[in-house]
Design a protein around this motif. Structure first.
Motif, PDB file in Angstrom:
ATOM      1  N   MET A  87      30.162  75.801  30.294  1.00 30.86           N
ATOM      2  CA  MET A  87      29.673  75.379  31.609  1.00 30.86           C
ATOM      3  C   MET A  87      29.911  76.479  32.641  1.00 30.86           C
ATOM      4  O   MET A  87      30.952  77.108  32.658  1.00 30.86           O
ATOM      5  N   LEU A  88      28.903  76.698  33.490  1.00 28.34           N
ATOM      6  CA  LEU A  88      29.029  77.658  34.575  1.00 28.34           C
ATOM      7  C   LEU A  88      30.087  77.185  35.572  1.00 28.34           C
ATOM      8  O   LEU A  88      30.133  76.018  35.944  1.00 28.34           O
ATOM      9  N   SER A  89      30.977  78.096  35.977  1.00 27.39           N
ATOM     10  CA  SER A  89      32.005  77.769  36.966  1.00 27.39           C
ATOM     11  C   SER A  89      31.699  78.494  38.270  1.00 27.39           C
ATOM     12  O   SER A  89      31.428  79.706  38.267  1.00 27.39           O
ATOM     13  N   LEU A  90      31.730  77.761  39.368  1.00 28.29           N
ATOM     14  CA  LEU A  90      31.429  78.328  40.676  1.00 28.29           C
ATOM     15  C   LEU A  90      32.447  77.825  41.699  1.00 28.29           C
ATOM     16  O   LEU A  90      32.800  76.640  41.692  1.00 28.29           O
ATOM     17  N   ASN A  91      32.893  78.723  42.560  1.00 32.01           N
ATOM     18  CA  ASN A  91      33.739  78.266  43.659  1.00 32.01           C
ATOM     19  C   ASN A  91      32.859  77.855  44.830  1.00 32.01           C
ATOM     20  O   ASN A  91      31.669  78.177  44.885  1.00 32.01           O
ATOM     21  N   LEU A  92      33.432  77.110  45.751  1.00 35.24           N
ATOM     22  CA  LEU A  92      32.721  76.648  46.939  1.00 35.24           C
ATOM     23  C   LEU A  92      33.581  76.969  48.147  1.00 35.24           C
ATOM     24  O   LEU A  92      34.777  76.663  48.158  1.00 35.24           O
ATOM     25  N   SER A  93      32.985  77.583  49.162  1.00 35.23           N
ATOM     26  CA  SER A  93      33.757  77.912  50.359  1.00 35.23           C
ATOM     27  C   SER A  93      33.014  77.478  51.614  1.00 35.23           C
ATOM     28  O   SER A  93      31.787  77.554  51.695  1.00 35.23           O
ATOM     29  N   ALA A  94      33.780  76.981  52.564  1.00 34.86           N
ATOM     30  CA  ALA A  94      33.268  76.623  53.882  1.00 34.86           C
ATOM     31  C   ALA A  94      33.817  77.640  54.876  1.00 34.86           C
ATOM     32  O   ALA A  94      35.022  77.911  54.890  1.00 34.86           O
ATOM     33  N   ASN A  95      32.931  78.206  55.674  1.00 38.58           N
ATOM     34  CA  ASN A  95      33.329  79.266  56.594  1.00 38.58           C
ATOM     35  C   ASN A  95      32.951  78.907  58.024  1.00 38.58           C
ATOM     36  O   ASN A  95      31.763  78.809  58.355  1.00 38.58           O
ATOM     37  N   ASN A  96      33.976  78.623  58.830  1.00 40.32           N
ATOM     38  CA  ASN A  96      33.792  78.346  60.257  1.00 40.32           C
ATOM     39  C   ASN A  96      32.790  77.220  60.505  1.00 40.32           C
ATOM     40  O   ASN A  96      31.886  77.339  61.339  1.00 40.32           O
ATOM     41  N   ILE A  97      32.965  76.118  59.783  1.00 43.42           N
ATOM     42  CA  ILE A  97      32.056  74.981  59.911  1.00 43.42           C
ATOM     43  C   ILE A  97      32.395  74.166  61.149  1.00 43.42           C
ATOM     44  O   ILE A  97      33.525  73.713  61.328  1.00 43.42           O
ATOM     45  N   SER A  98      31.405  73.993  62.014  1.00 39.56           N
ATOM     46  CA  SER A  98      31.526  73.101  63.166  1.00 39.56           C
ATOM     47  C   SER A  98      30.315  72.190  63.184  1.00 39.56           C
ATOM     48  O   SER A  98      29.200  72.606  62.847  1.00 39.56           O
ATOM     49  N   CYS A  99      30.539  70.931  63.552  1.00 40.14           N
ATOM     50  CA  CYS A  99      29.439  69.966  63.561  1.00 40.14           C
ATOM     51  C   CYS A  99      29.644  68.975  64.696  1.00 40.14           C
ATOM     52  O   CYS A  99      30.722  68.396  64.836  1.00 40.14           O
ATOM     53  N   GLN A 100      28.593  68.797  65.485  1.00 39.92           N
ATOM     54  CA  GLN A 100      28.618  67.834  66.579  1.00 39.92           C
ATOM     55  C   GLN A 100      27.581  66.756  66.299  1.00 39.92           C
ATOM     56  O   GLN A 100      26.413  67.059  66.046  1.00 39.92           O
ATOM     57  N   LEU A 101      28.010  65.502  66.307  1.00 38.84           N
ATOM     58  CA  LEU A 101      27.118  64.370  66.112  1.00 38.84           C
ATOM     59  C   LEU A 101      27.030  63.616  67.426  1.00 38.84           C
ATOM     60  O   LEU A 101      28.008  63.015  67.871  1.00 38.84           O
ATOM     61  N   GLY A 102      25.882  63.677  68.054  1.00 39.03           N
ATOM     62  CA  GLY A 102      25.751  63.123  69.392  1.00 39.03           C
ATOM     63  C   GLY A 102      26.592  63.930  70.365  1.00 39.03           C
ATOM     64  O   GLY A 102      26.513  65.153  70.414  1.00 39.03           O
ATOM     65  N   SER A 103      27.427  63.254  71.104  1.00 40.35           N
ATOM     66  CA  SER A 103      28.295  63.951  72.064  1.00 40.35           C
ATOM     67  C   SER A 103      29.671  64.258  71.476  1.00 40.35           C
ATOM     68  O   SER A 103      30.517  64.835  72.154  1.00 40.35           O
ATOM     69  N   ARG A 104      29.899  63.909  70.211  1.00 42.66           N
ATOM     70  CA  ARG A 104      31.230  64.043  69.616  1.00 42.66           C
ATOM     71  C   ARG A 104      31.299  65.233  68.683  1.00 42.66           C
ATOM     72  O   ARG A 104      30.473  65.389  67.776  1.00 42.66           O
ATOM     73  N   LEU A 105      32.299  66.073  68.893  1.00 41.44           N
ATOM     74  CA  LEU A 105      32.568  67.180  67.987  1.00 41.44           C
ATOM     75  C   LEU A 105      33.370  66.638  66.817  1.00 41.44           C
ATOM     76  O   LEU A 105      34.532  66.268  66.957  1.00 41.44           O
ATOM     77  N   VAL A 106      32.745  66.568  65.631  1.00 43.28           N
ATOM     78  CA  VAL A 106      33.376  65.966  64.459  1.00 43.28           C
ATOM     79  C   VAL A 106      34.201  66.982  63.691  1.00 43.28           C
ATOM     80  O   VAL A 106      35.308  66.685  63.230  1.00 43.28           O
ATOM     81  N   LEU A 107      33.673  68.186  63.534  1.00 45.91           N
ATOM     82  CA  LEU A 107      34.362  69.261  62.821  1.00 45.91           C
ATOM     83  C   LEU A 107      34.357  70.502  63.691  1.00 45.91           C
ATOM     84  O   LEU A 107      33.329  70.850  64.290  1.00 45.91           O
ATOM     85  N   ASN A 108      35.479  71.188  63.741  1.00 46.37           N
ATOM     86  CA  ASN A 108      35.610  72.336  64.626  1.00 46.37           C
ATOM     87  C   ASN A 108      36.235  73.514  63.885  1.00 46.37           C
ATOM     88  O   ASN A 108      37.438  73.516  63.614  1.00 46.37           O
ATOM     89  N   ASN A 109      35.398  74.471  63.490  1.00 46.83           N
ATOM     90  CA  ASN A 109      35.869  75.719  62.893  1.00 46.83           C
ATOM     91  C   ASN A 109      36.661  75.480  61.594  1.00 46.83           C
ATOM     92  O   ASN A 109      37.790  75.939  61.432  1.00 46.83           O
TER      93      ASN A 109
END
Length: 264
Positions: free
Chosen positions: A1-23
């Motif tokens: 099976m192929l092996s792959l890593n997963l990385s999140a880099n500086n993820i920020s997400c705003q849903l409506g007026s709320r900042l859910v994820l910050n950096n």
């Protein structure tokens, strides 16, 4: 099976007026089961949907094996990342085996249940049904199943993809204690085969027992990331969950059933 890593880099997400994820930045590696924990509304589901390519409105980037997630076609992405959302639904009159077979869609140019199944697809579906202990209910209509049985079928669908990256959001929801343990044992076994597995979990005892690493989200940021004993400290649990260990308890004891809720 192929092996792959997963990385999140500086993820920020705003849903409506709320900042859910910050950096948010972290990396999940093959061979490990990474648990994503935090209180209700901490951003666990949003983070998983971003990593799966479902939530497109965010800042930052997600990399799979060193390549940006957005660079893959939808079919290539579906072969690399298998995703189980929270509270999955089936809107068609399908039996459990047919739902599991949907996991093979990324590998089939044309999907038709009347055609002779490909042997590779057939084996992948059979293996997924057996591993989730759903082979005995394979011919039952999904709408006739209990919530726990439906969740196991959706997990079978995810496993049938045979993707190197598995993302699951509350996979133990609706399961009895035996099936909760079996589910996490199954996810850990997928990691041990070389998959990169991330699971959003609410049960901290199960997270401590089965996960190799924990990512604790709090107030739109990462409060802690590391081995369970490093993350589930009294200080972190007080900050994120407002719970404290009982008097004279062993601080290394991760059994949270006897912890005390702190009231403002």
């Amino acid at each position: 099976m192929l092996s792959l890593n997963l990385s999140a880099n500086n993820i920020s997400c705003q849903l409506g007026s709320r900042l859910v994820l910050n950096n948010i930045s972290f990396s999940a590696e093959p061979g490990q089961l990474t648990g994503i924990i935090g209180t209700n509304g901490a951003g666990k589901s949003t983070l998983l949907s971003i990593l799966a390519g479902i939530q497109a409105k965010f800042d930052g980037n997600v990399n799979i094996g060193g390549e940006r997630l957005q660079s893959f076609t939808l079919n290539d992405r579906a072969r690399r990342v298998a995703y189980l959302p929270q509270n999955p639904k089936v809107h068609w009159d399908l039996n459990a085996q047919q739902v599991t077979e949907l996991g093979r869609l990324p590998y089939r140019r044309w999907f038709n249940w009347l055609r002779q199944p490909d042997p590779v697809d057939e084996q992948a579906v059979a293996t997924a049904l057996v591993s989730t202990q759903c082979d005995g209910i394979a011919q039952r209509k999904v709408q006739s199943l209990s919530n726990g049985e439906r969740m196991r079928i959706h997990l079978a669908r995810v496993l049938a993809v045979q993707a190197p990256i598995i993302l699951v959001d509350e996979p133990t929801s609706g399961l009895d204690p035996y099936q909760q343990i079996h589910c996490l044992e199954l996810l850990r076994s997928q990691a041990q085969k070389g998959c990169t597995v991330l699971a959003a979990l609410h049960d901290l005892d199960l997270a401590a027992r089965f996960c190799d690493r924990l990512l604790l989200l709090h107030s739109d940021k990462i409060l802690a990331f590391g081995a369970p004993a490093e993350v589930l400290t009294p200080a972190n649990l007080m900050t994120a969950y407002r719970i404290a260990p009982p008097t004279q308890s062993n601080p290394r004891d991760l059994n949270l059933a006897s912890w005390e809720r702190q009231v403002d």
